[in-house]
Design a protein around this motif. Structure first.
Motif, PDB file in Angstrom:
ATOM      1  N   ASP A 112     -36.172  49.136 -29.344  1.00  9.81           N
ATOM      2  CA  ASP A 112     -35.460  49.801 -30.439  1.00  9.81           C
ATOM      3  C   ASP A 112     -35.308  48.959 -31.769  1.00  9.81           C
ATOM      4  O   ASP A 112     -35.426  47.816 -31.739  1.00  9.81           O
ATOM      5  N   GLN A 113     -35.172  49.673 -32.755  1.00  7.29           N
ATOM      6  CA  GLN A 113     -35.064  48.911 -34.239  1.00  7.29           C
ATOM      7  C   GLN A 113     -33.834  48.217 -34.204  1.00  7.29           C
ATOM      8  O   GLN A 113     -33.883  47.224 -34.973  1.00  7.29           O
ATOM      9  N   GLN A 114     -32.698  48.322 -33.537  1.00  4.18           N
ATOM     10  CA  GLN A 114     -31.466  47.582 -33.512  1.00  4.18           C
ATOM     11  C   GLN A 114     -31.709  46.280 -32.606  1.00  4.18           C
ATOM     12  O   GLN A 114     -30.873  45.381 -32.654  1.00  4.18           O
TER      13      GLN A 114
END
Length: 190
Positions: A38-40
């Motif tokens: 995920d980008q986070q």
């Protein structure tokens, strides 16, 4: 009235591969540390790693550790040294309070966490550092005075020509000598 002590509201985390710190993040209250694609996420979870997707989760205004898949490491909880593998066998999430820190190992991949105090914001008006100011003036005066002294000492003096560039006539006039007439060669006939 004295200012109260600042709140410990940051949890510094770092992803470590071997002995190299790969990524870091400071978590604020309510933020969780995520591993994955995920980008986070802090970092992509290594292949075949048993680390959970959220090894450090937000819990109320603090955090808790999910020790699932831990293969080693040391955790200091409430001032005592604890074995991370032993805590993982006990099961359940372990709450983290201010002052706790540790290193969770998942093979070559590790996670580090430690509480930190947020930095104090800068004050609005900058003060003049008088010592620095007067030191700067003294250095200007010293360097400027030295340059002025060198200019006064060497500005009038001209460099002399090297001896190879001075002609014989100039040497004779400088040292007030007379040129000797050439000596005729002594021969057998005369």
């Amino acid at each position: 009235m004295a200012n109260p002590a600042p709140q410990l509201s940051l949890l510094n985390t770092a992803a470590v591969w071997g002995t190299t710190v790969v990524a870091t993040r400071a978590l604020r209250a309510g933020e969780s540390l995520m591993l994955g694609d995920d980008q986070q996420a802090l970092i992509v979870k290594p292949d075949d790693s048993l680390a959970p997707d959220f090894p450090i989760r937000a819990a109320g205004s603090g955090w808790e550790m999910d020790l699932q898949g831990v293969k080693g490491g040391v955790v200091y909880l409430r001032g005592r040294r604890e074995d991370a593998v032993h805590l993982a066998h006990n099961g359940g999430a372990v709450p983290i309070i201010p002052g706790d820190f540790g290193l969770l190992q998942y093979g070559n991949f590790s996670l580090f966490f430690q509480f930190a105090t947020p930095a104090e914001p800068l004050r609005g008006k900058a003060k003049i550092d008088w010592l620095l100011f007067f030191g700067f003036l003294f250095s200007l005066a010293s360097i400027g005075g030295g340059m002025l002294l060198l200019f006064l000492l060497f500005s009038g003096a001209q460099l002399e020509q090297p001896l190879e560039l001075i002609s014989q006539e100039e040497l004779l006039t400088r040292f007030k000598l007379e040129d000797e007439p050439p000596v005729p060669p002594v021969g057998k006939d005369e």
